[in-house]
Write an enzyme that holds these catalytic residues in place. Structure first.
Site, PDB file in Angstrom:
ATOM      1  N   MET A  36       0.796  -1.212   0.000  1.00 37.90           N
ATOM      2  CA  MET A  36       0.000   0.000   0.000  1.00 37.90           C
ATOM      3  C   MET A  36       0.837   1.275   0.000  1.00 37.90           C
ATOM      4  O   MET A  36       0.335   2.332   0.344  1.00 37.90           O
ATOM      5  CB  MET A  36      -0.902  -0.004   1.248  1.00 37.90           C
ATOM      6  CG  MET A  36      -2.161  -0.837   1.067  1.00 37.90           C
ATOM      7  SD  MET A  36      -3.216  -0.207  -0.276  1.00 37.90           S
ATOM      8  CE  MET A  36      -4.811  -0.879   0.255  1.00 37.90           C
ATOM      9  N   SER A  37       2.106   1.153  -0.403  1.00 42.47           N
ATOM     10  CA  SER A  37       2.977   2.316  -0.252  1.00 42.47           C
ATOM     11  C   SER A  37       2.589   3.473  -1.176  1.00 42.47           C
ATOM     12  O   SER A  37       2.995   4.602  -0.950  1.00 42.47           O
ATOM     13  CB  SER A  37       4.440   1.917  -0.495  1.00 42.47           C
ATOM     14  OG  SER A  37       4.653   1.623  -1.859  1.00 42.47           O
TER      15      SER A  37
ATOM     16  N   GLU B  95      15.011  -5.750  -6.087  1.00 39.97           N
ATOM     17  CA  GLU B  95      13.590  -5.630  -5.768  1.00 39.97           C
ATOM     18  C   GLU B  95      12.952  -4.622  -6.686  1.00 39.97           C
ATOM     19  O   GLU B  95      13.503  -3.561  -6.938  1.00 39.97           O
ATOM     20  CB  GLU B  95      13.412  -5.219  -4.311  1.00 39.97           C
ATOM     21  CG  GLU B  95      12.769  -6.367  -3.584  1.00 39.97           C
ATOM     22  CD  GLU B  95      11.949  -5.956  -2.417  1.00 39.97           C
ATOM     23  OE1 GLU B  95      10.705  -6.013  -2.538  1.00 39.97           O
ATOM     24  OE2 GLU B  95      12.552  -5.595  -1.403  1.00 39.97           O
TER      25      GLU B  95
ATOM     26  N   LYS C 143       7.433   3.827  -7.135  1.00 38.20           N
ATOM     27  CA  LYS C 143       7.510   4.995  -6.257  1.00 38.20           C
ATOM     28  C   LYS C 143       7.533   6.279  -7.089  1.00 38.20           C
ATOM     29  O   LYS C 143       7.755   6.236  -8.293  1.00 38.20           O
ATOM     30  CB  LYS C 143       8.807   4.943  -5.413  1.00 38.20           C
ATOM     31  CG  LYS C 143       8.875   3.814  -4.399  1.00 38.20           C
ATOM     32  CD  LYS C 143       7.993   4.062  -3.190  1.00 38.20           C
ATOM     33  CE  LYS C 143       8.135   2.931  -2.165  1.00 38.20           C
ATOM     34  NZ  LYS C 143       7.701   1.627  -2.716  1.00 38.20           N
TER      35      LYS C 143
END
Lengths: 210, 210
Positions: free
Chosen positions: B125-126, B159, B163
């Site tokens: 949920m970032s 990873e 963002k």
DNA sequence: ATACATACTGATAATATATACACATACGGT
DNA sequence: ACCGTATGTGTATATATTATCAGTATGTAT
């Protein structure tokens, strides 16, 4: 429209296959070849029968002039004009009126749990916390069978709105997903409102909308 | 493949239109008629040029034997296998490795400002406040040219993360859109990270993801 | 019993279509 | 100056394709 015979279905299959593989419908000779007819006229007669039954349309004097009618065309997606994108909806008019359709977009229907019937552009931030932002498109499945907590598209005094649904007896709340907005309360005995459908998906053009 | 000339693009458009409207590609004579050529050979020459450039394929000795190549076919949807949907990405492997492709989904590319190259499933949920929720698919345009404040897909110590991008000199921040998460700071002189692309869209299956 | 649709064979005429050849102009690159 | 590509006109021809006519046979509804 009468039922097609098995042989006629074969012909339709063959036409579909030719279009899929070659991009062009077959000639009478090609049909005859594929089905081992010794006479091209056999193919001609089949095509005439299919035309009488409304499965195809023959363009006279045109080579390969075979057009599959909608019901016999392959791959919904392939031929579908696409989901209508509904923008602003004018008061008193059905939501899918032609005037409201801004565009059509083709999207794999299996991206969504239930098949959407149209896309609706959302205005405002009232569903922000549900991940639905201003300018987003919601994919809507037309149904009136909805359950509590589902996000729905409703019509309320000629305004189309997207909210989370909650019902207790004859009282309905349309719940925003944003603390800055207030729930809308409706008494089914007094006010009338229409449920246009349930939101099954969201599509956002990230770069355009922000 | 060299660029098409404006006139050649017109021809391609005409072919697309014919297929859309009539279900069959045009003949040389029909092309000449539509573009007011007095000679069918003008159409023939254009078709040959388009074939050389790889836009179409001509089936020799076949009436209406014009096949649009994938990139020029309408909808691109029709023929495209669809955008690959990338799930979890294993360490050290390219993001589009076959093993990561869970499915393929066809979506009108013009739904988005820039054409997406693949879909990526988002975990966590970032990016909640940017309207990107857990389980959402982001449509990603592969590019390394990105600007501050764009939402990007980056690779950081094997990873894959989504963002918001912010750069000042040799320092880069990957900013979450959720107060509960902290920004990730990267010093380009020390750490290396890869930009996989920019997020151009979001697709959510509302009913499945919640 | 007779009419009618289905499902073909076989042949032929009419025309739709692809394709080749000769020639012209204009434009950009070498 | 010369070449290749783009963009045409104009004519001719082989062939791909549609379309029609004349039959045959089988089953099904009236």
């Amino acid at each position: 429209m009468r039922e097609l015979t098995p042989r006629q279905r074969e012909i339709v299959l063959l036409i579909q296959e030719a279009i899929r593989n070659n991009g062009i419908p077959p000639t009478r000779a090609e049909i005859a070849g594929a089905l081992k007819f010794r006479s091209v006229n056999a193919a001609e007669q089949h095509l005439r029968a299919l035309e009488r039954k409304g499965a195809i349309e023959l363009l006279r004097g045109t080579s390969r002039g075979i057009r599959l009618k909608d019901a016999f065309r392959e791959g919904s997606l392939r031929t579908m004009p696409g989901l209508p994108l509904v923008g602003r909806v004018a008061a008193g008019e059905p939501i899918l009126a032609e005037e409201h359709i801004e565009a059509r977009h083709r999207i794999d229907l299996d991206l969504f749990e239930a098949p959407p019937h149209f896309l609706l552009r959302v205005h405002g931030m009232s569903m922000k916390d549900a991940g639905i932002l201003d300018g987003d498109l919601v994919a809507v499945h037309r149904t009136s069978e909805i359950r509590n907590r589902q996000i729905i598209v409703a019509r309320l005094e000629d305004e189309v709105t997207v909210k989370r649904y909650r019902q207790e007896g004859h009282r309905v709340w349309l719940m925003p997903a944003n603390a800055e907005f207030d729930p809308i309360e409706i008494d089914l005995r007094e006010q009338q409102f229409t449920i246009e459908g349930v939101v099954v998906g969201v599509v956002r053009d990230s770069m355009r909308s922000r």
